[in-house]
Design an enzyme around this catalytic site. Structure first.
Site, PDB file in Angstrom:
ATOM      1  N   HIS A 103      55.137  23.053  35.815  1.00 46.22           N
ATOM      2  CA  HIS A 103      54.969  24.439  36.278  1.00 46.22           C
ATOM      3  C   HIS A 103      55.692  24.535  37.627  1.00 46.22           C
ATOM      4  O   HIS A 103      55.700  23.556  38.392  1.00 46.22           O
ATOM      5  CB  HIS A 103      53.518  24.791  36.581  1.00 46.22           C
ATOM      6  CG  HIS A 103      52.563  24.735  35.440  1.00 46.22           C
ATOM      7  ND1 HIS A 103      51.898  23.599  35.086  1.00 46.22           N
ATOM      8  CD2 HIS A 103      52.118  25.706  34.618  1.00 46.22           C
ATOM      9  CE1 HIS A 103      51.092  23.860  34.080  1.00 46.22           C
ATOM     10  NE2 HIS A 103      51.195  25.127  33.767  1.00 46.22           N
ATOM     11  N   ASP A 106      53.809  23.087  40.508  1.00 48.41           N
ATOM     12  CA  ASP A 106      53.590  21.635  40.505  1.00 48.41           C
ATOM     13  C   ASP A 106      54.611  20.926  41.384  1.00 48.41           C
ATOM     14  O   ASP A 106      54.321  19.871  41.948  1.00 48.41           O
ATOM     15  CB  ASP A 106      53.737  21.025  39.102  1.00 48.41           C
ATOM     16  CG  ASP A 106      52.816  21.636  38.084  1.00 48.41           C
ATOM     17  OD1 ASP A 106      51.738  22.107  38.469  1.00 48.41           O
ATOM     18  OD2 ASP A 106      53.197  21.637  36.893  1.00 48.41           O
TER      19      ASP A 106
HETATM   20  C1  XUL Z   1      45.986  24.899  29.631  1.00 48.78           C
HETATM   21  C2  XUL Z   1      47.298  24.437  29.167  1.00 48.78           C
HETATM   22  C3  XUL Z   1      48.433  24.582  30.119  1.00 48.78           C
HETATM   23  C4  XUL Z   1      49.756  24.887  29.477  1.00 48.78           C
HETATM   24  C5  XUL Z   1      50.872  25.151  30.447  1.00 48.78           C
HETATM   25  O1  XUL Z   1      44.971  24.728  28.720  1.00 48.78           O
HETATM   26  O2  XUL Z   1      47.419  23.910  28.087  1.00 48.78           O
HETATM   27  O3  XUL Z   1      48.516  23.411  30.878  1.00 48.78           O
HETATM   28  O4  XUL Z   1      50.155  23.846  28.642  1.00 48.78           O
HETATM   29  O5  XUL Z   1      50.591  26.162  31.339  1.00 48.78           O
END
Ligand code: XUL
Ligand code: CO
Length: 443
Positions: A103, A106
């Site tokens: 992300h 992150d």
């Molecule tokens: C949350 C989830 C996230 C997504 C990316 O449950 O799975 O980590 O994969 O935002």
């Protein structure tokens, strides 16, 4: 690379085979082994996630962080972000996986204003680019975190305040461009808070329109910048919100069809999100494959005894063999892969625990791949499935599907005794035995 963070693991994790007694070694995952005409590594396309492994301290709603993550001490600084990135790339390289996922937040400190965040992201994308070139590790997908910051408490695209929508749009613009810049294979959207806590204060249809507009803007921007990877929506029924609009694969399918977005989006399916939606993972993958919506998977599982998202490392060959079988039946991964959206238990505080979690999960996926290839290549299941539906290719079946029959014409033929169902066995137990035989016998 600078000083080692994972100094207990000297080099790349070796393949030790099933009989091996080393803990830091693969028992099944052998990247160059050819399975169904392709290298194992190219089938599975394993990715390690940045967030749980490097950006999470081990904190939960009842307690503080437990994990040894020195760079989180001073997490507002770019130096800490660089140290975190060094540790992450050291881990990717030693584990020997081809991909990672992240992300925006992150990798980059958020700063005071949006412009600080955008600058930090740009700096850290350049840092990632350098490390990717040095190590050969590639980006499976990038995404924007539109759920952690307090401004997103009532959603991002589905927020009652269009100013929050605008903020989310600005963030996705940067995250999508960062993903494009780093050669990402896909871009993921998980709508963490795109849902509601109470219907008493929610305009359901309005929020749905907002979400559709947001996704349309993302698809338009993707075309504008020439990003070729697919956009993947990750369904989840609830948590953190009470109800999430991207409930499951079928719900997202209906949504995309309603807003004419089917050409733009596919799905990133997560094992435990399927469980939380009351489905098997097999169901979610089969649904997506059969409707041409399959993209990628997050392989982490839940715990059968509770109803929240524990993000544990996968360890069930039974569960994943069936999902992998559907993936192979659909032609295998193209841009997608197996992402480890997994987190350690809070008590797993040794640095090497991160290796144990990933090694076990990767071996489980590798074994599931072997089972799936066996089922697929020997047509263990497909021949039975095809013969079960064979009559739909005959005069009656084709006449129905192609519109030559009506209620009245069928009633006439049934009344005349011309059409009489004969009954046929579904042979479920036989097929279940065949699946188990493959699980027990592959090596
Ligand atoms: C949350 C989830 C996230 C997504 C990316 O449950 O799975 O980590 O994969 O935002
Ligand atoms: Co996920």
């Amino acid at each position: 690379m600078t000083e080692a963070f994972f100094s207990d693991v000297a080099g790349r994790v070796p393949f030790g085979g099933l009989g091996g007694d080393e803990d830091v070694a693969y028992r099944v995952y052998d990247p160059d082994r050819i399975v169904a005409g392709k290298r194992m590594e190219d089938h599975l396309r394993i990715a390690v996630c940045y967030w749980h492994s490097f950006a999470w301290s081990g904190a939960d709603v009842f307690g503080d962080g437990t994990l040894d993550r020195p760079w989180l001490q001073d997490s507002a600084s770019l130096d800490a972000a660089r140290r975190k990135m060094d540790a992450a790339f050291e881990f990717f390289t030693k584990l020997g996986v081809p991909f990672f996922t992240f992300h925006d937040v992150d990798i980059a400190p958020q700063g005071e204003r949006f412009s600080d965040f955008a600058r930090n992201l740009e700096t850290m994308v350049e840092e990632a680019e350098k490390r990717m070139a040095e190590t050969g590790v590639r980006l499976l997908w990038g995404t924007a975190n539109l759920f952690s910051h307090p401004r997103y408490a009532a959603g991002a695209a589905t927020n009652p305040d269009p100013a929050v929508f605008a903020h989310a749009a600005a963030q996705v613009r940067h995250a999508l461009e960062a993903t494009h810049h780093l050669g990402g294979q896909n871009y993921v959207l998980w709508g963490g808070r795109e849902g509601y806590e109470s219907l008493l204060n929610t305009r359901l249809a309005h929020e749905e329109r907002q979400l559709a507009r947001f996704l349309t803007m993302v698809a338009e921007h993707k075309r504008d910048i020439g990003f070729e990877g697919p956009l993947l929506i990750e369904p989840k029924p609830a948590e953190p919100t009470k109800h999430q609009y991207d409930h499951d694969a079928a719900t997202v399918h209906g949504f995309l069809a309603r807003y004419d977005l089917l050409d733009e989006f596919r799905l990133n399916l997560e094992v435990n999100h399927a469980t939380l939606a009351g489905h098997s993972f097999h169901h979610e993958v089969a649904y997506a494959v059969e409707h041409g919506l399959f993209g990628s998977i997050d392989a982490n599982r839940g715990d059968e005894q509770n109803g929240w998202d524990t993000d544990q490392f996968p360890n069930s060959v039974d569960e994943l063999s069936l999902a992998m079988y559907e993936i192979l039946r659909g032609g295998g991964f193209t841009t997608g892969g197996c992402n480890f959206d997994t987190k350690l238990r809070r008590q797993s505080i040794d640095r090497t625990d991160l290796f144990h979690g990933h090694i076990g999960g990767i071996d489980t996926l590798a074994r599931a791949l072997l089972v799936a290839a066996e089922l697929h290549e020997r047509e263990t299941l497909s021949a039975a499935r095809a013969s079960r539906y064979a009559d739909w290719d005959g005069e009656l079946g084709a006449g129905i599907l192609e519109g030559r029959e009506t209620l009245a014409s069928l009633e006439r033929r049934v009344s005349a005794g011309e059409i009489v169902p004969t009954g046929r066995s579904g042979r479920q137990e036989l097929l279940e035995n065949r699946v188990n035989a493959a699980i027990w016998s592959v090596s």
